[in-house]
Motif scaffolding. Structure first.
Motif, PDB file in Angstrom:
ATOM      1  N   ALA A 210       1.707   6.356   3.212  1.00  0.00           N
ATOM      2  CA  ALA A 210       0.651   6.936   4.045  1.00  0.00           C
ATOM      3  C   ALA A 210       0.507   6.166   5.350  1.00  0.00           C
ATOM      4  CB  ALA A 210      -0.670   6.932   3.296  1.00  0.00           C
ATOM      5  N   THR A 211       0.436   6.898   6.446  1.00  0.00           N
ATOM      6  CA  THR A 211       0.081   6.293   7.721  1.00  0.00           C
ATOM      7  C   THR A 211      -1.415   5.980   7.717  1.00  0.00           C
ATOM      8  OG1 THR A 211      -0.513   8.368   8.780  1.00  0.00           O
ATOM      9  CG2 THR A 211       1.829   7.718   8.840  1.00  0.00           C
TER      10      THR A 211
ATOM     11  N   GLY B  41       4.147  -0.948   6.856  1.00  0.00           N
ATOM     12  CA  GLY B  41       3.645   0.218   6.138  1.00  0.00           C
ATOM     13  C   GLY B  41       2.268   0.105   5.525  1.00  0.00           C
ATOM     14  N   ALA B  42       1.610  -1.051   5.610  1.00  0.00           N
ATOM     15  CA  ALA B  42       0.273  -1.180   5.033  1.00  0.00           C
ATOM     16  C   ALA B  42      -0.747  -0.432   5.876  1.00  0.00           C
ATOM     17  CB  ALA B  42      -0.118  -2.652   4.926  1.00  0.00           C
ATOM     18  N   ALA B  43      -1.591   0.347   5.216  1.00  0.00           N
ATOM     19  CA  ALA B  43      -2.635   1.110   5.918  1.00  0.00           C
ATOM     20  C   ALA B  43      -4.011   0.485   5.751  1.00  0.00           C
ATOM     21  CB  ALA B  43      -2.669   2.549   5.419  1.00  0.00           C
ATOM     22  N   ILE B  44      -4.185  -0.362   4.737  1.00  0.00           N
ATOM     23  CA  ILE B  44      -5.459  -1.054   4.496  1.00  0.00           C
ATOM     24  C   ILE B  44      -5.197  -2.546   4.500  1.00  0.00           C
ATOM     25  CG2 ILE B  44      -7.368  -1.458   2.890  1.00  0.00           C
ATOM     26  CD1 ILE B  44      -6.898   1.278   1.696  1.00  0.00           C
ATOM     27  N   CYS B  45      -6.074  -3.291   5.166  1.00  0.00           N
ATOM     28  CA  CYS B  45      -6.075  -4.754   5.069  1.00  0.00           C
ATOM     29  C   CYS B  45      -7.301  -5.186   4.283  1.00  0.00           C
ATOM     30  CB  CYS B  45      -6.102  -5.394   6.455  1.00  0.00           C
ATOM     31  SG  CYS B  45      -6.344  -7.191   6.412  1.00  0.00           S
ATOM     32  N   HIS B  46      -7.071  -5.792   3.121  1.00  0.00           N
ATOM     33  CA  HIS B  46      -8.150  -6.377   2.324  1.00  0.00           C
ATOM     34  C   HIS B  46      -8.257  -7.847   2.724  1.00  0.00           C
ATOM     35  CE1 HIS B  46     -10.780  -7.222  -1.081  1.00  0.00           C
ATOM     36  NE2 HIS B  46     -10.019  -8.288  -1.318  1.00  0.00           N
ATOM     37  N   ALA B  47      -9.409  -8.230   3.272  1.00  0.00           N
ATOM     38  CA  ALA B  47      -9.506  -9.521   3.950  1.00  0.00           C
ATOM     39  C   ALA B  47     -10.598 -10.423   3.386  1.00  0.00           C
ATOM     40  CB  ALA B  47      -9.766  -9.294   5.441  1.00  0.00           C
ATOM     41  N   HIS B  48     -10.216 -11.677   3.174  1.00  0.00           N
ATOM     42  CA  HIS B  48     -11.122 -12.802   2.972  1.00  0.00           C
ATOM     43  C   HIS B  48     -10.991 -13.707   4.193  1.00  0.00           C
ATOM     44  CE1 HIS B  48     -11.546 -12.502  -1.615  1.00  0.00           C
ATOM     45  NE2 HIS B  48     -10.670 -11.572  -1.308  1.00  0.00           N
ATOM     46  N   VAL B  49     -11.912 -14.665   4.339  1.00  0.00           N
ATOM     47  CA  VAL B  49     -11.737 -15.697   5.367  1.00  0.00           C
ATOM     48  C   VAL B  49     -11.854 -17.064   4.712  1.00  0.00           C
ATOM     49  CG1 VAL B  49     -12.499 -14.284   7.318  1.00  0.00           C
ATOM     50  CG2 VAL B  49     -14.195 -15.599   6.015  1.00  0.00           C
ATOM     51  N   ARG B  50     -11.284 -18.050   5.402  1.00  0.00           N
ATOM     52  CA  ARG B  50     -11.236 -19.416   4.875  1.00  0.00           C
ATOM     53  C   ARG B  50     -11.827 -20.403   5.891  1.00  0.00           C
ATOM     54  NH1 ARG B  50      -7.022 -20.464   1.007  1.00  0.00           N
ATOM     55  NH2 ARG B  50      -6.492 -18.514  -0.020  1.00  0.00           N
ATOM     56  N   ASN B  51     -12.262 -21.545   5.373  1.00  0.00           N
ATOM     57  CA  ASN B  51     -12.604 -22.683   6.211  1.00  0.00           C
ATOM     58  C   ASN B  51     -11.327 -23.396   6.645  1.00  0.00           C
ATOM     59  OD1 ASN B  51     -15.516 -22.420   5.919  1.00  0.00           O
ATOM     60  ND2 ASN B  51     -15.206 -23.101   3.808  1.00  0.00           N
ATOM     61  N   ASP B  52     -11.468 -24.342   7.583  1.00  0.00           N
ATOM     62  CA  ASP B  52     -10.288 -25.056   8.079  1.00  0.00           C
ATOM     63  C   ASP B  52      -9.582 -25.850   6.985  1.00  0.00           C
ATOM     64  OD1 ASP B  52     -10.766 -24.027  10.572  1.00  0.00           O
ATOM     65  OD2 ASP B  52     -11.753 -25.836  11.354  1.00  0.00           O
TER      66      ASP B  52
ATOM     67  N   ILE C 232      -0.808   2.023   0.945  1.00  0.00           N
ATOM     68  CA  ILE C 232      -0.517   0.634   0.597  1.00  0.00           C
ATOM     69  C   ILE C 232      -1.596  -0.253   1.197  1.00  0.00           C
ATOM     70  CG2 ILE C 232       1.095  -1.292   0.790  1.00  0.00           C
ATOM     71  CD1 ILE C 232       3.375   0.699   0.934  1.00  0.00           C
ATOM     72  N   CYS C 233      -2.261  -0.998   0.344  1.00  0.00           N
ATOM     73  CA  CYS C 233      -3.249  -1.996   0.752  1.00  0.00           C
ATOM     74  C   CYS C 233      -2.605  -3.366   0.666  1.00  0.00           C
ATOM     75  CB  CYS C 233      -4.477  -1.940  -0.160  1.00  0.00           C
ATOM     76  SG  CYS C 233      -5.668  -3.279   0.108  1.00  0.00           S
ATOM     77  N   VAL C 234      -2.754  -4.163   1.719  1.00  0.00           N
ATOM     78  CA  VAL C 234      -2.245  -5.529   1.691  1.00  0.00           C
ATOM     79  C   VAL C 234      -3.431  -6.490   1.626  1.00  0.00           C
ATOM     80  CG1 VAL C 234      -2.053  -5.655   4.237  1.00  0.00           C
ATOM     81  CG2 VAL C 234      -0.729  -7.216   2.791  1.00  0.00           C
TER      82      VAL C 234
ATOM     83  N   ALA D 208      -1.428   1.812  -4.046  1.00  0.00           N
ATOM     84  CA  ALA D 208      -0.900   0.518  -4.457  1.00  0.00           C
ATOM     85  C   ALA D 208      -1.460  -0.616  -3.608  1.00  0.00           C
ATOM     86  CB  ALA D 208       0.625   0.515  -4.358  1.00  0.00           C
ATOM     87  N   ARG D 209      -1.694  -1.750  -4.259  1.00  0.00           N
ATOM     88  CA  ARG D 209      -2.092  -2.964  -3.550  1.00  0.00           C
ATOM     89  C   ARG D 209      -1.043  -4.049  -3.779  1.00  0.00           C
ATOM     90  NH1 ARG D 209      -7.785  -6.432  -3.522  1.00  0.00           N
ATOM     91  NH2 ARG D 209      -6.926  -8.341  -4.409  1.00  0.00           N
ATOM     92  N   THR D 210      -0.754  -4.767  -2.710  1.00  0.00           N
ATOM     93  CA  THR D 210       0.168  -5.881  -2.771  1.00  0.00           C
ATOM     94  C   THR D 210      -0.366  -6.988  -1.879  1.00  0.00           C
ATOM     95  OG1 THR D 210       2.531  -6.454  -2.671  1.00  0.00           O
ATOM     96  CG2 THR D 210       1.659  -5.080  -0.888  1.00  0.00           C
ATOM     97  N   GLY D 211       0.365  -8.084  -1.742  1.00  0.00           N
ATOM     98  CA  GLY D 211      -0.066  -9.140  -0.835  1.00  0.00           C
ATOM     99  C   GLY D 211      -0.176 -10.496  -1.493  1.00  0.00           C
TER     100      GLY D 211
END
Length: 277
Positions: free
Chosen positions: A262-263, A42-53, A7-9, A224-227
């Motif tokens: 998946a762990t 249960g998420a094993a992957i973090c799909h990450a963006h970043v933001r400005n203030d 699971i990717c979040v 699977a991806r969620t978030g």
């Protein structure tokens, strides 16, 4: 036992704002806290963006560095995947965080339409991003918005621009791009299995398509991806209260299909990534 499902979040993205759903994590500290909750769910992957203030998208490597440090501390073993998507920057700024050596990074290998713009991924930029990922030991996650992107990923795998076993994600439900169509989804799976039989694949649905793609992908043996990046609601009446709530829903679909979640250690093994202490 059936194959574990990764699971990717996708925690934040570039578009959802707090006025759309107050649970969207914007600051680095909010992102770390939200990801830790999703990790524990249960998420094993973090799909990450970043933001400005001001909540606008950013490609600031310093923000990515602080996010990576926090995730490594609070989510031990979780696979950290940075976005190189085009909404956060232009040209090579999209890969400015790759020297931080995240475990993975998204890679779009072709262009397509988005709701109000063209998502441009010119060949020279794709090759440069892929080269940076090779240089820094970052595994690409191929984001396929179109059938041609699957074939291009296979070609880049054959010629070594994307080495090793491919990890490819089908993105469906983006307005003006590929809708959530079951026949197309089935053909995507068949095409990957034919061209890249050792590949692992995942599916992401946008908006109301998130639940649909989670169900299709998990039932078909994919990941699977969620978030909140992709979908801010649990249903028509309710906003999602957190990224963790969406991860829990995905884990329930895994259970209904007799697939263990998946762990992080299992996910690293499946994707051929180094095991971290």
């Amino acid at each position: 036992m059936s194959k574990p499902c990764i699971i990717c979040v996708a925690i934040t993205g570039s578009l959802p704002r707090k006025e759309h759903n107050p649970a969207v994590p914007v600051t680095v500290s909010e992102q770390i806290e939200s990801t830790q909750e999703a990790f524990e769910a249960g998420a094993a992957i973090c799909h990450a963006h970043v933001r400005n203030d001001d909540q606008t998208p950013s490609s600031d490597p310093e923000k990515f560095a602080r996010l990576k440090e926090g995730l490594e501390k609070h989510c031990p073993g979780m696979i950290i995947q940075f976005s190189t998507g085009g909404r956060s920057g232009a040209g090579k700024t999209r890969g400015g965080m790759l020297p931080l050596k995240p475990d993975m990074a998204s890679l779009s290998v072709g262009s397509n339409n988005f709701p109000t713009r063209v998502y441009e991924n010119p060949p020279d930029l794709v090759d440069w991003l892929a080269g940076e990922m090779r240089t820094y030991g970052v595994k690409p996650e191929i984001e396929a918005f179109d059938l041609s992107h699957i074939l291009q990923a296979a070609a880049m795998n054959r010629d070594g621009r994307i080495p090793g076993n491919i990890y490819i994600q089908f993105v469906m439900g983006v307005k003006n791009a590929m809708p959530a169509d079951k026949d197309v989804f089935d053909f995507y799976v068949k095409t990957v299995e034919r061209l890249m039989p050792e590949a692992e694949w995942c599916a992401a649905g946008i908006g109301a398509s998130q639940l649909t793609l989670n169900e299709w992908s998990i039932a078909a043996g994919g990941h699977a991806r969620t978030g909140l990046e992709d979908n801010i609601r649990l249903d028509k009446e309710r906003l999602a209260t957190s990224n963790a709530a969406l991860v829990k829903r995905t884990a329930e679909i895994c259970a209904a299909n007799q697939r263990p979640v998946a762990t992080p250690l299992q996910a690293r093994d499946i994707l051929g990534l180094p095991q971290h202490a």
